[in-house]
Every structure is written in C-alpha cells, then in structure tokens.
Design an enzyme around this catalytic site. Structure first.
Site, PDB file in Angstrom:
ATOM      1  N   GLN A  48       0.852  -1.195   0.000  1.00 54.57           N
ATOM      2  CA  GLN A  48       0.000   0.000   0.000  1.00 54.57           C
ATOM      3  C   GLN A  48       0.887   1.244   0.000  1.00 54.57           C
ATOM      4  OE1 GLN A  48      -1.636   0.796   3.856  1.00 54.57           O
ATOM      5  NE2 GLN A  48      -3.494   1.722   3.069  1.00 54.57           N
ATOM      6  N   GLY A  49       0.876   2.000  -1.076  1.00 53.33           N
ATOM      7  CA  GLY A  49       1.721   3.198  -1.176  1.00 53.33           C
ATOM      8  C   GLY A  49       0.927   4.457  -0.904  1.00 53.33           C
ATOM      9  N   TYR A  50       0.682   4.724   0.376  1.00 57.56           N
ATOM     10  CA  TYR A  50      -0.053   5.941   0.763  1.00 57.56           C
ATOM     11  C   TYR A  50       0.920   6.947   1.388  1.00 57.56           C
ATOM     12  CZ  TYR A  50      -4.842   3.920   0.487  1.00 57.56           C
ATOM     13  OH  TYR A  50      -6.024   3.379   0.086  1.00 57.56           O
ATOM     14  N   SER A  51       1.506   6.572   2.559  1.00 62.86           N
ATOM     15  CA  SER A  51       2.237   7.542   3.386  1.00 62.86           C
ATOM     16  C   SER A  51       3.483   8.077   2.695  1.00 62.86           C
ATOM     17  CB  SER A  51       2.673   6.893   4.698  1.00 62.86           C
ATOM     18  OG  SER A  51       1.575   6.341   5.343  1.00 62.86           O
TER      19      SER A  51
ATOM     20  N   SER B 266       4.695  -1.251   4.138  1.00 57.44           N
ATOM     21  CA  SER B 266       4.817  -2.629   4.640  1.00 57.44           C
ATOM     22  C   SER B 266       4.935  -3.594   3.467  1.00 57.44           C
ATOM     23  CB  SER B 266       3.586  -3.016   5.462  1.00 57.44           C
ATOM     24  OG  SER B 266       3.373  -2.091   6.488  1.00 57.44           O
TER      25      SER B 266
ATOM     26  N   GLU C  79      -9.375  -1.453   6.081  1.00 62.55           N
ATOM     27  CA  GLU C  79      -8.167  -1.628   6.897  1.00 62.55           C
ATOM     28  C   GLU C  79      -8.514  -1.502   8.374  1.00 62.55           C
ATOM     29  OE1 GLU C  79      -5.025   1.113   5.945  1.00 62.55           O
ATOM     30  OE2 GLU C  79      -3.590   0.096   7.242  1.00 62.55           O
TER      31      GLU C  79
HETATM   32  C1  LIG Z   1       3.354  -0.820  11.509  1.00 65.43           C
HETATM   33  C2  LIG Z   1       3.027   0.222  10.493  1.00 65.43           C
HETATM   34  C3  LIG Z   1       2.717  -0.161   9.196  1.00 65.43           C
HETATM   35  C4  LIG Z   1       2.424   0.792   8.236  1.00 65.43           C
HETATM   36  N1  LIG Z   1       2.165   0.360   6.960  1.00 65.43           N
HETATM   37  C5  LIG Z   1       1.917   1.277   6.004  1.00 65.43           C
HETATM   38  C6  LIG Z   1       1.725   0.862   4.651  1.00 65.43           C
HETATM   39  O1  LIG Z   1       1.787  -0.335   4.333  1.00 65.43           O
HETATM   40  N2  LIG Z   1       1.505   1.794   3.715  1.00 65.43           N
HETATM   41  C7  LIG Z   1       1.427   3.126   4.022  1.00 65.43           C
HETATM   42  O2  LIG Z   1       1.167   3.914   3.122  1.00 65.43           O
HETATM   43  N3  LIG Z   1       1.621   3.573   5.298  1.00 65.43           N
HETATM   44  C8  LIG Z   1       1.874   2.679   6.283  1.00 65.43           C
HETATM   45  N4  LIG Z   1       2.109   3.093   7.575  1.00 65.43           N
HETATM   46  C9  LIG Z   1       2.120   4.534   7.868  1.00 65.43           C
HETATM   47  C10 LIG Z   1       0.957   5.013   8.728  1.00 65.43           C
HETATM   48  O3  LIG Z   1      -0.237   5.036   8.009  1.00 65.43           O
HETATM   49  C11 LIG Z   1       1.356   6.403   9.278  1.00 65.43           C
HETATM   50  O4  LIG Z   1       2.449   6.205  10.163  1.00 65.43           O
HETATM   51  C12 LIG Z   1       0.222   7.075  10.033  1.00 65.43           C
HETATM   52  O5  LIG Z   1      -0.792   7.466   9.145  1.00 65.43           O
HETATM   53  C13 LIG Z   1       0.705   8.305  10.831  1.00 65.43           C
HETATM   54  O6  LIG Z   1       1.395   9.179  10.001  1.00 65.43           O
HETATM   55  P1  LIG Z   1       2.845   9.735  10.398  1.00 65.43           P
HETATM   56  O7  LIG Z   1       3.697   8.554  10.768  1.00 65.43           O
HETATM   57  O8  LIG Z   1       3.301  10.633   9.294  1.00 65.43           O
HETATM   58  O9  LIG Z   1       2.633  10.577  11.724  1.00 65.43           O
HETATM   59  P2  LIG Z   1       2.093  12.067  11.845  1.00 65.43           P
HETATM   60  O10 LIG Z   1       0.861  12.230  11.013  1.00 65.43           O
HETATM   61  O11 LIG Z   1       3.213  13.007  11.611  1.00 65.43           O
HETATM   62  O12 LIG Z   1       1.659  12.100  13.366  1.00 65.43           O
HETATM   63  C14 LIG Z   1       2.593  12.269  14.446  1.00 65.43           C
HETATM   64  C15 LIG Z   1       1.794  12.400  15.742  1.00 65.43           C
HETATM   65  O13 LIG Z   1       0.952  13.576  15.689  1.00 65.43           O
HETATM   66  C16 LIG Z   1      -0.413  13.216  15.915  1.00 65.43           C
HETATM   67  N5  LIG Z   1      -1.288  14.035  15.072  1.00 65.43           N
HETATM   68  C17 LIG Z   1      -1.105  14.351  13.764  1.00 65.43           C
HETATM   69  N6  LIG Z   1      -2.140  15.096  13.315  1.00 65.43           N
HETATM   70  C18 LIG Z   1      -3.000  15.231  14.365  1.00 65.43           C
HETATM   71  C19 LIG Z   1      -4.255  15.897  14.543  1.00 65.43           C
HETATM   72  N7  LIG Z   1      -4.858  16.556  13.559  1.00 65.43           N
HETATM   73  N8  LIG Z   1      -4.833  15.831  15.762  1.00 65.43           N
HETATM   74  C20 LIG Z   1      -4.246  15.160  16.802  1.00 65.43           C
HETATM   75  N9  LIG Z   1      -3.055  14.521  16.697  1.00 65.43           N
HETATM   76  C21 LIG Z   1      -2.446  14.555  15.501  1.00 65.43           C
HETATM   77  C22 LIG Z   1      -0.521  11.770  15.493  1.00 65.43           C
HETATM   78  O14 LIG Z   1      -1.620  11.126  16.113  1.00 65.43           O
HETATM   79  C23 LIG Z   1       0.831  11.223  15.972  1.00 65.43           C
HETATM   80  O15 LIG Z   1       0.796  10.898  17.331  1.00 65.43           O
HETATM   81  C24 LIG Z   1       2.420   2.173   8.571  1.00 65.43           C
HETATM   82  C25 LIG Z   1       2.737   2.566   9.870  1.00 65.43           C
HETATM   83  C26 LIG Z   1       3.044   1.617  10.819  1.00 65.43           C
HETATM   84  C27 LIG Z   1       3.416   2.089  12.185  1.00 65.43           C
END
Ligand SMILES: Cc1cc2nc3c(=O)[nH]c(=O)nc-3n(C[C@H](O)[C@H](O)[C@H](O)COP(=O)(O)OP(=O)(O)OC[C@H]3O[C@@H](n4cnc5c(N)ncnc54)[C@H](O)[C@@H]3O)c2cc1C
Length: 392
Positions: A121-124, A156, A239
């Site tokens: 999944q290429g989102y983040s 992942s 998901e």
């Molecule tokens: C085990 C694992 C597997 C993953 N697999 C995939 C994958 O296969 N494909 C993919 O695309 N992504 C994947 N991800 C990425 C995941 O979707 C992101 O880590 C997640 O969406 C959070 O984004 P970020 O890491 O950029 O954190 P950020 O968005 O930068 O957040 C950092 C902190 O700030 C808080 N925060 C941010 N905005 C707000 C708000 N508006 N209000 C309150 N708090 C806030 C968050 O809750 C968090 O605690 C994976 C992540 C993990 C940990």
C-alpha cells in the site's frame, strides 16, 4: 440481540468443526503446512473469500453475518489458520469490488485471493501521514501513460510485493483532496527503488520506496482520475475493520490467562497474585466490552441500521487492547519477559515480546490513536472540531 442458534446455524457449526477435524494434519499451531494449498482449500469450501462472486475467483455465498461469525469462532477454537489476510486480500480486493472496473476485477481479484499476487500500500509519505491529502508524489502525463516520481514511506512488505496500490497527484493545481488518483502497478517497473527500514522487532517489516519516472498506463487508475481520495477512503474503511477483530483479541486474552496459570514465582501462580490478577480483570472487562460492541455491529448489520459510533471504536480499542495484553504477559513473565532471541527459557517462541513491539506500531498504522479519538469525538459524539494549529 438473541444469541440462541437456530438448528440451521447449529448444523453449520458442526460442518465447520468436521472440516477442521478432517484437515487437522494440514496445519499446526495456527500455521498451514502449505500456505497456497491451504488457501485454495479454504476458498473451495467457502471458508475464505466466502462472499466474493465466483466470477472473480471467490466462493460466491450470500452474505450471512452469523455464518461468518461461526467460521471465525471455530477457526480460533481449533487454532486453525484463517487463510491469507494480507493487504491485497483485506484491503485491495474489497476496494476493487466496490469501485474497480470489470477488467480490473477480473484481472486482479482471483490471483490476489489465491495468494499468487502480493500487494503493498503506497499511501504515506515523509510529509503526508495523518494529513494524507498533502501527498506530493506526482504523476505527469506522457501519452497513454503517467510518469510517476516521488517517495513513499512505511510501505509494509514492499520488499516482497509484486504490485502496489498507490496514491499519486495527477492534478497539481486542484484542491488537495481532488487532485489525487489511485493507481496499480508492478513493483518490477523500472525506476522503483525499495530501501528496507528496520523496526525495534529487529526485522525490516517496512520500507522507503522511491519512484523516478516510473511509467504506468493511465488505464491502471482505479475509480476514475482525480477520485483517488474517495477510493483511498474505501480502502481505509476495510483496513480499520481488519485491525480490530474482537475474536482475535479474545483468543490472545485466553492465551494470557493460560500463561498466568502456568508461570509461577516462589511457588505461587501469577494468576493468584492480587496485583497481576487485578490488571488481568481490567483487561478482561475491556475485551468483553469489545466483544459486545462487535455483537452490536452484527445486530446493526442484520437489521440494516448504521453502526454509528460502535463501528468507529473497533480499530482504536482492538489495537490498544492487543498491545496492553502483550504488555501484561511480559510483566507476568518477569525476567523471562525481557528475553527475545532463541534460548531454552524463551516462552511461546518470543511471540509475546514480538507482539508487544509490533502492536505498538499498529496503534499508529492505519490511523493513529489520536486521530481515531478525534474521529470518534467529532463524527460519533458530535463534539466540536479540534481547532487547527495556527499557521507559522
Ligand atoms: C506498523 C506500520 C505499518 C504501516 N504500513 C503502512 C503501509 O503499508 N503503507 C502506508 O502507506 N503507510 C503505512 N504506515 C504509515 C501510517 O499510516 C502512518 O504512520 C500514520 O498514518 C501516521 O502518520 P505519520 O507517521 O506521518 O505521523 P504524523 O501524522 O506526523 O503524526 C505524528 C503524531 O501527531 C499526531 N497528530 C497528527 N495530526 C494530528 C491531529 N490533527 N490531531 C491530533 N493529533 C495529531 C498523530 O496522532 C501522531 O501521534 C504504517 C505505519 C506503521 C506504524
């Protein structure tokens, strides 16, 4: 809801039990001896891909929530593997069923269900996690193709995947939610580089993925150009459902209870220690609440009503509880709880330690706990929106 099983459902439960008994030699401790053969067997018997139409490689049964529930309960009871539940099966297949073209459904659903095609999944992206709509990976038109350039992160299984379902910006001048497309392409396309990221489990479970002029046909867009935000949310809905299965959490609680009955300190069983017992009871109460919340969802689905708030708490509760159950297991193990690599004193092959570390990530992946709480309070409870941070 009325929990009494009709004679038809009791017969169905017997059928599932008989199937699992007859195929006992093909799996062991939750693991199939041959993953692809087991998956085919499950599909042929309606225990995987149950409601997916036969035309797309599924079993083709009518949706029946009670039967699905019985299957889950019996598989967990027998410690039998549920079949493949990777991102392709759990997230892409339901998305294609909802919004894919006929051609895309025919091409991808069958091989994905059978485990022949693995997806990532290429989102983040580095600047687009919770605020996913800020993503910058761009797709520039080149005749019938797009040329894709940019970077994804936390992808992942990208190192094992054959294909990616990916969000790219096709309309750079459109408002941020409207310029995104959802596109499928092979991970072997020239211009893709995958770099592993090692997590605290010691394994490289996810990756950074870099794209440089990756040529992808426009026909690979799912759900229409510029409609990627809507399609991405269809995937996220599936998901979040997948990440909060109350049956799996209950099975894990039962394993913890067994552990606390067998581990001793100074001749005393851990479960008889009032401090540990108190923590266990608190978790048990929450697991029961989660289970009954699951039944509320079942009732809502059966009567055609919306699940409302009940549906929103699933992912948040499931992931947090799984982590807390693993945390109590590690504390109950005492010194043995800090072991990780192979050794004579390691319990359950190190699963509790691995779960503790890995499940912390699941509280973040698929939407962080903070974001889930905001959604519950704003959309579920109707509370005022959280103020946006001041612009720098
Ligand atoms: C085990 C694992 C597997 C993953 N697999 C995939 C994958 O296969 N494909 C993919 O695309 N992504 C994947 N991800 C990425 C995941 O979707 C992101 O880590 C997640 O969406 C959070 O984004 P970020 O890491 O950029 O954190 P950020 O968005 O930068 O957040 C950092 C902190 O700030 C808080 N925060 C941010 N905005 C707000 C708000 N508006 N209000 C309150 N708090 C806030 C968050 O809750 C968090 O605690 C994976 C992540 C993990 C940990």
């Amino acid at each position: 809801m009325d929990l009494t099983l009709t004679p038809e459902m009791a017969r169905f439960r017997d059928e599932v039990r008989a199937f699992l008994q007859a195929h006992r030699s093909e799996y062991d401790a939750g693991q199939p001896k041959d993953v692809l053969a087991w998956q085919r067997l499950l599909i042929d018997n309606g225990y995987a891909a149950r409601t997916i139409p036969k035309a797309y490689g599924g079993y083709g049964a009518e949706p029946d929530i009670l039967k699905s529930r019985i299957i889950t309960e019996e598989f967990i009871r027998a410690d039998a593997p549920r079949g493949i539940a990777n991102q392709g099966v759990s997230m892409l297949v339901p998305t294609l069923l909802e919004v894919g073209s006929e051609e895309q459904k025919k091409q991808w659903i069958g091989p994905t269900l059978r485990g022949e095609v693995i997806w990532c999944q290429g989102y983040s992206e580095p600047g687009a996690g919770s605020d996913l709509a800020s993503l910058q990976t761009k797709a520039i038109e080149a005749g019938d193709d797009f040329l894709i350039s940019g970077q994804k992160i936390w992808t992942s299984t990208a190192h094992q995947a054959d294909m990616i379902f990916c969000l790219v910006r096709t309309e750079p001048d459109a408002p941020k939610h409207e310029g995104i497309s959802y596109i499928l392409f092979p991970m072997t396309t020239p211009g893709i580089e995958v770099r592993p990221l090692t997590t605290m489990t010691g394994h490289a479970e996810f990756n950074e993925v870099f794209f440089t002029d990756v040529r992808v046909p426009k026909a690979n867009v799912v759900g229409g150009r510029g409609r990627g935000w809507f399609v991405a949310n269809t995937t996220l809905k599936h998901e979040r459902g997948m990440l909060g299965d109350p049956n799996a959490t209950e099975a894990r609680l039962n394993a913890l209870i067994e552990l606390m009955k067998t581990e001793t300190v100074g001749g005393e069983r851990i479960i008889d220690n009032p401090l540990f017992r108190d923590r266990l009871m608190q978790l048990q109460a929450r697991v029961f609440a989660m289970k009954f919340n699951g039944m509320r969802l079942l009732t809502a689905a059966q009567t055609g009503e919306g699940a409302g708030l009940a549906g929103l708490v699933v992912k948040l509760q499931g992931c947090e509880l799984n982590h807390q159950i693993a945390a109590l297991a590690i504390d109950a193990l005492g010194e043995l709880g800090i072991l990780y690599h192979d050794g004579p004193h390691l319990r359950a092959r190190g699963n509790w330690q691995r779960n503790y570390m890995f499940d912390l990530g699941l509280i973040i992946g698929g939407g962080t706990a903070q974001i889930q709480k905001n959604i519950i309070s704003e959309r579920g409870l109707g509370m005022p929106r959280e103020p946006s941070p001041a612009k720098a």
